[in-house]
Scaffold this motif. Structure first.
Motif, PDB file in Angstrom:
ATOM      1  N   ARG A 209     -58.621 -13.518  56.803  1.00 12.32           N
ATOM      2  CA  ARG A 209     -58.169 -12.314  57.481  1.00 12.32           C
ATOM      3  C   ARG A 209     -57.991 -11.188  56.455  1.00 12.32           C
ATOM      4  O   ARG A 209     -57.619 -11.429  55.313  1.00 12.32           O
ATOM      5  CB  ARG A 209     -56.809 -12.537  58.169  1.00 12.32           C
ATOM      6  N   ALA A 210     -58.231  -9.951  56.890  1.00 18.87           N
ATOM      7  CA  ALA A 210     -57.939  -8.782  56.057  1.00 18.87           C
ATOM      8  C   ALA A 210     -57.689  -7.590  56.957  1.00 18.87           C
ATOM      9  O   ALA A 210     -58.218  -7.504  58.077  1.00 18.87           O
ATOM     10  CB  ALA A 210     -59.089  -8.482  55.090  1.00 18.87           C
ATOM     11  N   LEU A 211     -56.877  -6.664  56.449  1.00 16.13           N
ATOM     12  CA  LEU A 211     -56.586  -5.416  57.146  1.00 16.13           C
ATOM     13  C   LEU A 211     -56.907  -4.257  56.210  1.00 16.13           C
ATOM     14  O   LEU A 211     -56.256  -4.097  55.171  1.00 16.13           O
ATOM     15  CB  LEU A 211     -55.114  -5.353  57.558  1.00 16.13           C
ATOM     16  N   PHE A 212     -57.913  -3.468  56.561  1.00 15.57           N
ATOM     17  CA  PHE A 212     -58.222  -2.243  55.821  1.00 15.57           C
ATOM     18  C   PHE A 212     -57.393  -1.132  56.455  1.00 15.57           C
ATOM     19  O   PHE A 212     -57.720  -0.635  57.530  1.00 15.57           O
ATOM     20  CB  PHE A 212     -59.715  -1.939  55.902  1.00 15.57           C
ATOM     21  N   ILE A 213     -56.303  -0.771  55.767  1.00 16.41           N
ATOM     22  CA  ILE A 213     -55.275   0.035  56.437  1.00 16.41           C
ATOM     23  C   ILE A 213     -55.333   1.522  56.098  1.00 16.41           C
ATOM     24  O   ILE A 213     -54.484   2.286  56.554  1.00 16.41           O
ATOM     25  CB  ILE A 213     -53.867  -0.514  56.123  1.00 16.41           C
ATOM     26  N   GLY A 214     -56.325   1.965  55.314  1.00 11.43           N
ATOM     27  CA  GLY A 214     -56.406   3.377  54.989  1.00 11.43           C
ATOM     28  C   GLY A 214     -55.153   3.850  54.285  1.00 11.43           C
ATOM     29  O   GLY A 214     -54.771   3.318  53.245  1.00 11.43           O
ATOM     30  N   ALA A 251     -48.249 -10.673  57.040  1.00 10.96           N
ATOM     31  CA  ALA A 251     -47.385 -11.764  56.585  1.00 10.96           C
ATOM     32  C   ALA A 251     -47.517 -12.986  57.484  1.00 10.96           C
ATOM     33  O   ALA A 251     -47.524 -14.127  57.002  1.00 10.96           O
ATOM     34  CB  ALA A 251     -45.934 -11.287  56.538  1.00 10.96           C
ATOM     35  N   ASP A 252     -47.649 -12.767  58.792  1.00 16.89           N
ATOM     36  CA  ASP A 252     -47.670 -13.880  59.738  1.00 16.89           C
ATOM     37  C   ASP A 252     -49.036 -14.558  59.832  1.00 16.89           C
ATOM     38  O   ASP A 252     -49.127 -15.731  60.220  1.00 16.89           O
ATOM     39  CB  ASP A 252     -47.250 -13.399  61.123  1.00 16.89           C
ATOM     40  N   THR A 253     -50.096 -13.838  59.487  1.00 18.92           N
ATOM     41  CA  THR A 253     -51.444 -14.397  59.634  1.00 18.92           C
ATOM     42  C   THR A 253     -52.126 -14.685  58.304  1.00 18.92           C
ATOM     43  O   THR A 253     -53.233 -15.247  58.289  1.00 18.92           O
ATOM     44  CB  THR A 253     -52.352 -13.445  60.437  1.00 18.92           C
ATOM     45  N   GLY A 254     -51.492 -14.272  57.197  1.00 19.32           N
ATOM     46  CA  GLY A 254     -52.122 -14.451  55.892  1.00 19.32           C
ATOM     47  C   GLY A 254     -53.220 -13.448  55.612  1.00 19.32           C
ATOM     48  O   GLY A 254     -54.066 -13.672  54.729  1.00 19.32           O
ATOM     49  N   ALA A 255     -53.219 -12.326  56.307  1.00 18.00           N
ATOM     50  CA  ALA A 255     -54.254 -11.308  56.099  1.00 18.00           C
ATOM     51  C   ALA A 255     -54.038 -10.571  54.785  1.00 18.00           C
ATOM     52  O   ALA A 255     -52.909 -10.232  54.423  1.00 18.00           O
ATOM     53  CB  ALA A 255     -54.257 -10.316  57.257  1.00 18.00           C
ATOM     54  N   LEU A 256     -55.124 -10.327  54.078  1.00 15.32           N
ATOM     55  CA  LEU A 256     -55.094  -9.522  52.870  1.00 15.32           C
ATOM     56  C   LEU A 256     -54.938  -8.052  53.259  1.00 15.32           C
ATOM     57  O   LEU A 256     -55.636  -7.560  54.146  1.00 15.32           O
ATOM     58  CB  LEU A 256     -56.390  -9.721  52.086  1.00 15.32           C
ATOM     59  N   VAL A 257     -54.000  -7.332  52.621  1.00 21.38           N
ATOM     60  CA  VAL A 257     -53.761  -5.921  52.910  1.00 21.38           C
ATOM     61  C   VAL A 257     -54.586  -5.092  51.929  1.00 21.38           C
ATOM     62  O   VAL A 257     -54.391  -5.173  50.711  1.00 21.38           O
ATOM     63  CB  VAL A 257     -52.265  -5.576  52.787  1.00 21.38           C
ATOM     64  N   ILE A 258     -55.507  -4.279  52.481  1.00 25.77           N
ATOM     65  CA  ILE A 258     -56.429  -3.504  51.642  1.00 25.77           C
ATOM     66  C   ILE A 258     -56.261  -2.024  51.977  1.00 25.77           C
ATOM     67  O   ILE A 258     -56.861  -1.511  52.915  1.00 25.77           O
ATOM     68  CB  ILE A 258     -57.882  -3.955  51.856  1.00 25.77           C
TER      69      ILE A 258
END
Length: 286
Positions: A209-214, A251-258
């Motif tokens: 998982r990853a989140l590209f959060i701008g 935090a809950d899914t283990g997604a990388l914050v980008i």
């Protein structure tokens, strides 16, 4: 290496610019010097300069290779642009050379995702050729949320040189609603607050998982102190709520914050820490 693989998606970071951006007190009026000093051991030297109290930042793009397509997330400041922020004004960065070093020529890009319409996220949408702004990526479709695509809601100069030329060529695609599916691995969803049309690109591929959060976070200090918003956002309470929601998801899914602007490795792993969050590791970029 500036490339990692998550599931079936290869991610490459391409740096445009890095350096001191502004004094932290100017960017984050509610964060005190004590906040920064308490976290100096890991904020320095990549994110904060204790000697000058300057916020250190980067503009960078993320190249995603997914399902046979090349997708570019955010396009930085751009060259030759007239900008109100001095460090962004009329740059010459060599970005396209670094993009080529990552194995990507402009005509190979299939899709550009602009997380929002601020000048440091749409700049390389276009380039100056013979006095005219033309799309940098001639074969790409450009995605921008409809709320940010409306002239007058952001800097009109940014629209003139980095968004309107895409309308003229028919390459700009606006979207709204609750979700836009890009492919089996990637989905865009609204993340309002920083701008009305801010969006997050969510990667789900296999177990990764990853989140590209701008610009949902401008400094990693906002991960451990999530209730502090910079002066750069249109709606600070909404932006703070969005950041908390996305950090909780990560935090809950283990997604990388980008995020767009972090120095160092550029991407963080997070966990809950009471009603705040903590950084547990960094991605293997750089």
């Amino acid at each position: 290496m500036d490339t990692i693989t998550l599931g079936q998606v290869e991610i490459t970071r391409v740096l445009e610019w890095s350096g001191p951006f502004a004094p932290t007190s100017a960017v984050f009026p509610t964060l005190t010097r004590e906040h920064w000093q308490a976290n100096e051991s890991w904020l320095s030297p990549d994110h904060w300069d204790p000697a000058t109290d300057m916020l250190l930042a980067r503009t960078q793009s993320w190249v995603l290779r997914s399902e046979g397509r090349i997708i570019l997330v955010d396009t930085g400041i751009g060259d030759d642009k007239e900008r109100q922020i001095p460090v962004f004004h009329r740059l010459r960065t060599g970005f396209l050379d670094r993009l080529a070093a990552a194995g990507v020529q402009p005509e190979q890009v299939d899709l550009v995702v602009n997380t929002h319409a601020h000048s440091d996220h749409v700049g390389w949408n276009t380039r100056l050729v013979d006095g005219e702004w033309i799309p940098t990526f001639p074969n790409a479709r450009y995605l921008l949320h409809a709320a940010d695509a409306t002239p007058g809601l952001s800097d009109p100069q940014v629209h003139r040189d980095s968004i309107d030329p895409l309308r003229h060529t028919g390459q700009l695609s606006t979207w709204d609603g609750t979700e836009l599916r890009i492919d089996a691995n990637l989905t865009l969803t609204p993340a309002p607050g920083h701008t009305p049309g801010s969006a997050v690109l969510r990667l789900v591929s296999g177990t990764d998982r990853a989140l590209f959060i701008g610009d949902i976070a401008h400094s990693p200090l906002q991960i451990v102190e999530p209730d502090h918003e910079p002066c750069l956002s249109d709606d600070a309470p909404a932006a703070t709520a969005t950041r908390r929601r996305l950090l909780a998801e990560a935090a809950d899914t283990g997604a990388l914050v980008i995020p767009a602007h972090f120095g160092g490795s550029g991407a963080a792993e997070v966990k809950r820490d009471g009603d705040k969050f903590a950084i547990t590791g960094w991605a293997a970029f750089g």
